[in-house]
Write an enzyme that holds these catalytic residues in place. Structure first.
Site, PDB file in Angstrom:
ATOM      1  N   ASP A 264     -15.208  10.766  18.337  1.00 33.80           N
ATOM      2  CA  ASP A 264     -14.594  11.483  19.214  1.00 33.80           C
ATOM      3  C   ASP A 264     -15.221  12.994  19.470  1.00 33.80           C
ATOM      4  OD1 ASP A 264     -11.919  12.283  20.055  1.00 33.80           O
ATOM      5  OD2 ASP A 264     -12.272  14.459  19.199  1.00 33.80           O
TER       6      ASP A 264
ATOM      7  N   TYR B 231     -17.348  20.822  23.593  1.00 36.99           N
ATOM      8  CA  TYR B 231     -17.954  20.705  22.666  1.00 36.99           C
ATOM      9  C   TYR B 231     -19.535  21.389  22.598  1.00 36.99           C
ATOM     10  CZ  TYR B 231     -13.729  18.922  19.990  1.00 36.99           C
ATOM     11  OH  TYR B 231     -12.707  17.726  20.205  1.00 36.99           O
TER      12      TYR B 231
ATOM     13  N   SER C 250      -3.669  15.542  24.140  1.00 37.22           N
ATOM     14  CA  SER C 250      -4.261  16.083  23.264  1.00 37.22           C
ATOM     15  C   SER C 250      -3.394  17.470  23.465  1.00 37.22           C
ATOM     16  CB  SER C 250      -5.010  16.719  23.092  1.00 37.22           C
ATOM     17  OG  SER C 250      -6.216  17.550  21.720  1.00 37.22           O
TER      18      SER C 250
ATOM     19  N   PRO D  88      -7.309  16.791   9.637  1.00 33.28           N
ATOM     20  CA  PRO D  88      -6.615  15.722   7.933  1.00 33.28           C
ATOM     21  C   PRO D  88      -6.895  16.893   6.870  1.00 33.28           C
ATOM     22  CG  PRO D  88      -7.821  14.531   8.815  1.00 33.28           C
ATOM     23  CD  PRO D  88      -8.338  15.889   9.803  1.00 33.28           C
TER      24      PRO D  88
ATOM     25  N   ALA E  25      -7.113  19.953   7.371  1.00 34.21           N
ATOM     26  CA  ALA E  25      -6.554  21.594   7.387  1.00 34.21           C
ATOM     27  C   ALA E  25      -7.882  22.230   7.250  1.00 34.21           C
ATOM     28  CB  ALA E  25      -5.922  21.881   6.767  1.00 34.21           C
TER      29      ALA E  25
ATOM     30  N   ARG F 159     -16.946  27.174   6.439  1.00 30.08           N
ATOM     31  CA  ARG F 159     -16.232  26.553   7.624  1.00 30.08           C
ATOM     32  C   ARG F 159     -15.308  28.036   7.765  1.00 30.08           C
ATOM     33  NH1 ARG F 159     -13.169  21.602  10.364  1.00 30.08           N
ATOM     34  NH2 ARG F 159     -15.301  21.030  10.252  1.00 30.08           N
TER      35      ARG F 159
ATOM     36  N   GLY G 249     -14.924  15.678  10.333  1.00 31.29           N
ATOM     37  CA  GLY G 249     -16.293  16.050  10.504  1.00 31.29           C
ATOM     38  C   GLY G 249     -16.792  15.955   9.390  1.00 31.29           C
TER      39      GLY G 249
ATOM     40  N   GLN H  15     -21.017  13.001   3.465  1.00 28.60           N
ATOM     41  CA  GLN H  15     -19.695  13.006   3.614  1.00 28.60           C
ATOM     42  C   GLN H  15     -18.603  12.656   3.566  1.00 28.60           C
ATOM     43  OE1 GLN H  15     -19.982  17.307   5.857  1.00 28.60           O
ATOM     44  NE2 GLN H  15     -19.435  18.534   3.602  1.00 28.60           N
TER      45      GLN H  15
END
Length: 350
Positions: A48, A53, A153, A208, A210, A229, A285, A291
């Site tokens: 995606d 972006y 979306s 997902p 958060a 982040r 992500g 990860q």
């Protein structure tokens, strides 16, 4: 890797989708390629991205993703991208007008290095363009073979119903909705998800974990870790809503549950999102390849009813009550609607 049908369509997507909102275009090309390779190794076939972006270098994320997937058999992956949010300073560099949809789609195909995308999504609803104009422009792209399936979306249930009616009239497949959805953000459960189920539209759930708040790395009463982040100005706008001490304390109450289930907190959060068959896939992500393998392991994990009930109980405390956001009026992030983009631009000009 588990694969699921996207809504009532015949398209199958991996239960985990790799998304590149905050990584590609900002991380090095080498890291981005390593993340895509790790996703493929984990069995992820769905990717995606969006034309916006990589901002302010609009389209950078698409270019990096296209380069990373060069040489991969096109038929073996599902590519999703989006159009609507501003990609330039001009009045036609945004929204869902026929002009912007056509121009943005062609630019996305060029950057991705493909002749079609599997799913083309309206990134937000555009109040300034007639919905008929938007859906007709999308339908033309489908008939031209440049887009196979359509999605939206962060649209409201009423907006989705009206778009679905036009899609049926135009005989094009509107099969996906991409909302944010997590243990902490359950806005879609009241209206959007039931509407989509009735229309045969599948959910592509973003955030997902958060924005990392459900990973457990943010602790109540402590400063935000360097390099996280939340410490980044751009990412911090989005994760900040989850960083109150009551919410972070509730997340820590999930830790013994995840350990008992043999899952990390992030894996627990992803498995929770995938609990419902209405959710076709959850977007993850990553800034590091390792990860991806860790979080992809959540696919196929089933949470028993007792654990689900315990998760709900952990999200409530005596002082603050229910800590979960459920208000159906809060479809999109306040930073991420067409109206908020215009408000920020007007403020900057003022």
């Amino acid at each position: 890797m588990e694969h699921r049908r996207l809504g009532d369509s015949g398209l199958h997507v991996s239960a985990i989708t790799y998304g590149n909102w905050l990584t590609h275009g900002r991380a090095s090309a080498e890291t981005a390629r390593a993340c895509v390779a790790a996703a493929l190794d984990a069995g992820i076939t769905s990717f995606d991205t969006a034309d916006v972006y990589g901002a302010p270098d609009y389209g950078a994320a698409e270019e990096v993703l296209g380069g990373a997937l060069a040489g991969v058999r096109r038929e073996s992956v599902e590519l999703f991208t989006k159009v609507c949010l501003p990609t330039g300073a001009g009045p036609n560099d945004r929204g869902l007008s026929r002009k912007h949809i056509q121009e943005s789609c062609h630019a996305s195909l060029r950057r991705l290095g493909v002749d079609h995308v599997d799913l083309y999504q309206a990134h937000r609803y555009d109040e300034g363009t007639p919905l008929e104009e938007t859906m007709t422009a999308f339908a033309d792209l489908v008939r031209q073979g440049k887009v196979l399936y359509l999605g939206v979306s962060e649209w409201s249930s009423d907006q989705i119903r009206r778009a679905a009616a036009l899609a049926r009239e135009l005989r094009v497949p509107l099969v996906a909705n991409q909302p944010q959805y997590s243990i902490l953000w359950r806005v879609i459960e009241a209206e959007v998800m039931p509407t989509c189920v009735g229309l045969g539209i599948g959910q592509i759930a973003f955030s997902p974990v958060a924005q990392g708040a459900l990973s457990g790395k943010y602790l109540p009463g402590q400063t935000r870790p360097d390099g996280s982040r939340a410490a980044d100005e751009r990412g911090g706008r989005f994760v900040g809503r989850y960083l109150s001490d009551p919410v972070l304390a509730a997340v820590q109450r999930l830790r013994p549950m995840s350990e008992q289930a043999g899952l990390s907190l992030a894996q627990l959060a992803i498995a929770w999102v995938l609990k419902d068959a209405a959710v076709a896939t959850a977007i993850i992500g990553a800034s590091r390849p390792e990860q991806i393998a860790q979080n992809a392991a959540a696919a196929g994990r089933r949470l028993d009813p007792d654990l689900m009930a315990a998760i709900d109980a952990a999200m409530v405390d005596e002082v603050h009550g229910d800590l979960v956001e459920r208000d159906p009026a809060k479809i999109a992030s306040p930073f991420d609607t067409m109206a908020s983009w215009k408000a920020r631009e007007d403020t900057a000009v003022a």
